[in-house]
Motif scaffolding. Structure first.
Motif, PDB file in Angstrom:
ATOM      1  N   UNK A  52       0.823  -1.289   0.025  1.00  0.00           N
ATOM      2  CA  UNK A  52       0.159  -0.042   0.099  1.00  0.00           C
ATOM      3  C   UNK A  52       0.828   1.257   0.046  1.00  0.00           C
ATOM      4  N   UNK A  53       1.813   1.316   0.722  1.00  0.00           N
ATOM      5  CA  UNK A  53       2.693   2.488   0.804  1.00  0.00           C
ATOM      6  C   UNK A  53       3.550   2.769  -0.486  1.00  0.00           C
ATOM      7  N   UNK A  54       3.895   1.419  -1.140  1.00  0.00           N
ATOM      8  CA  UNK A  54       4.623   1.508  -2.445  1.00  0.00           C
ATOM      9  C   UNK A  54       3.610   2.077  -3.469  1.00  0.00           C
ATOM     10  N   UNK A  55       2.653   1.859  -3.600  1.00  0.00           N
ATOM     11  CA  UNK A  55       1.364   2.480  -4.253  1.00  0.00           C
ATOM     12  C   UNK A  55       1.219   3.724  -4.102  1.00  0.00           C
ATOM     13  N   UNK A  56       1.240   4.259  -2.804  1.00  0.00           N
ATOM     14  CA  UNK A  56       1.070   5.719  -2.682  1.00  0.00           C
ATOM     15  C   UNK A  56       2.188   6.345  -3.158  1.00  0.00           C
ATOM     16  N   UNK A  57       3.428   5.658  -2.769  1.00  0.00           N
ATOM     17  CA  UNK A  57       4.588   6.403  -3.331  1.00  0.00           C
ATOM     18  C   UNK A  57       4.681   6.530  -5.034  1.00  0.00           C
ATOM     19  N   UNK A  58       4.429   5.428  -5.598  1.00  0.00           N
ATOM     20  CA  UNK A  58       4.342   5.665  -7.035  1.00  0.00           C
ATOM     21  C   UNK A  58       3.441   6.656  -7.603  1.00  0.00           C
ATOM     22  N   UNK A  59       2.006   6.738  -6.861  1.00  0.00           N
ATOM     23  CA  UNK A  59       0.983   7.603  -7.309  1.00  0.00           C
ATOM     24  C   UNK A  59       1.678   9.107  -7.069  1.00  0.00           C
ATOM     25  N   UNK A  60       2.230   9.481  -5.873  1.00  0.00           N
ATOM     26  CA  UNK A  60       2.754  10.780  -5.856  1.00  0.00           C
ATOM     27  C   UNK A  60       3.934  11.090  -6.703  1.00  0.00           C
ATOM     28  N   UNK A  61       4.707  10.063  -6.903  1.00  0.00           N
ATOM     29  CA  UNK A  61       5.713  10.287  -7.789  1.00  0.00           C
ATOM     30  C   UNK A  61       5.280  10.483  -9.434  1.00  0.00           C
ATOM     31  N   UNK A  62       4.367   9.690  -9.799  1.00  0.00           N
ATOM     32  CA  UNK A  62       3.801   9.940 -11.145  1.00  0.00           C
ATOM     33  C   UNK A  62       3.082  11.414 -11.084  1.00  0.00           C
ATOM     34  N   UNK A  63       2.546  11.953 -10.073  1.00  0.00           N
ATOM     35  CA  UNK A  63       1.742  13.222 -10.127  1.00  0.00           C
ATOM     36  C   UNK A  63       2.745  14.399 -10.131  1.00  0.00           C
ATOM     37  N   UNK A  64       3.872  14.343  -9.378  1.00  0.00           N
ATOM     38  CA  UNK A  64       4.983  15.172  -9.538  1.00  0.00           C
ATOM     39  C   UNK A  64       5.473  15.112 -10.914  1.00  0.00           C
ATOM     40  N   UNK A  65       5.827  13.984 -11.558  1.00  0.00           N
ATOM     41  CA  UNK A  65       6.555  13.931 -12.713  1.00  0.00           C
ATOM     42  C   UNK A  65       5.455  14.662 -13.831  1.00  0.00           C
ATOM     43  N   UNK A  66       4.020  14.387 -13.517  1.00  0.00           N
ATOM     44  CA  UNK A  66       3.258  14.896 -14.652  1.00  0.00           C
ATOM     45  C   UNK A  66       3.067  16.369 -14.566  1.00  0.00           C
ATOM     46  N   UNK A  67       3.317  17.009 -13.250  1.00  0.00           N
ATOM     47  CA  UNK A  67       3.363  18.669 -13.225  1.00  0.00           C
ATOM     48  C   UNK A  67       4.497  19.317 -13.751  1.00  0.00           C
ATOM     49  N   UNK A  68       5.621  18.365 -13.950  1.00  0.00           N
ATOM     50  CA  UNK A  68       6.905  19.092 -14.558  1.00  0.00           C
ATOM     51  C   UNK A  68       6.903  19.051 -16.251  1.00  0.00           C
TER      52      UNK A  68
END
Length: 63
Positions: free
Chosen positions: A47-63
């Motif tokens: 669950x923590x890994x899924x959250x980390x990946x989701x947050x990383x992808x959201x940050x990547x999308x903003x850049x």
């Protein structure tokens, strides 16, 4: 209606955690997941890994 375990198995929990990334789950389903996570370190990490990946992808999308 088939009998459902109160606390789902790891495989079911991981599938539900993945589904929760894209759709909202019922209150009962979320409670069942939470009960499983209280007792399972591996699924808690998943669950923590899924959250980390989701947050990383959201940050990547903003850049």
């Amino acid at each position: 209606m088939p009998y459902k375990r109160l606390i789902p198995h790891c495989r079911d929990t991981q599938l539900l955690l993945s589904q929760a990334q894209d759709t909202s789950l019922s209150l009962l389903t979320r409670a069942r997941i939470r009960m499983h996570l209280w007792t399972c370190t591996a699924c808690t990490r998943f669950s923590q890994q899924l959250s980390f990946i989701r947050q990383a992808m959201q940050r990547f999308d903003k850049e």
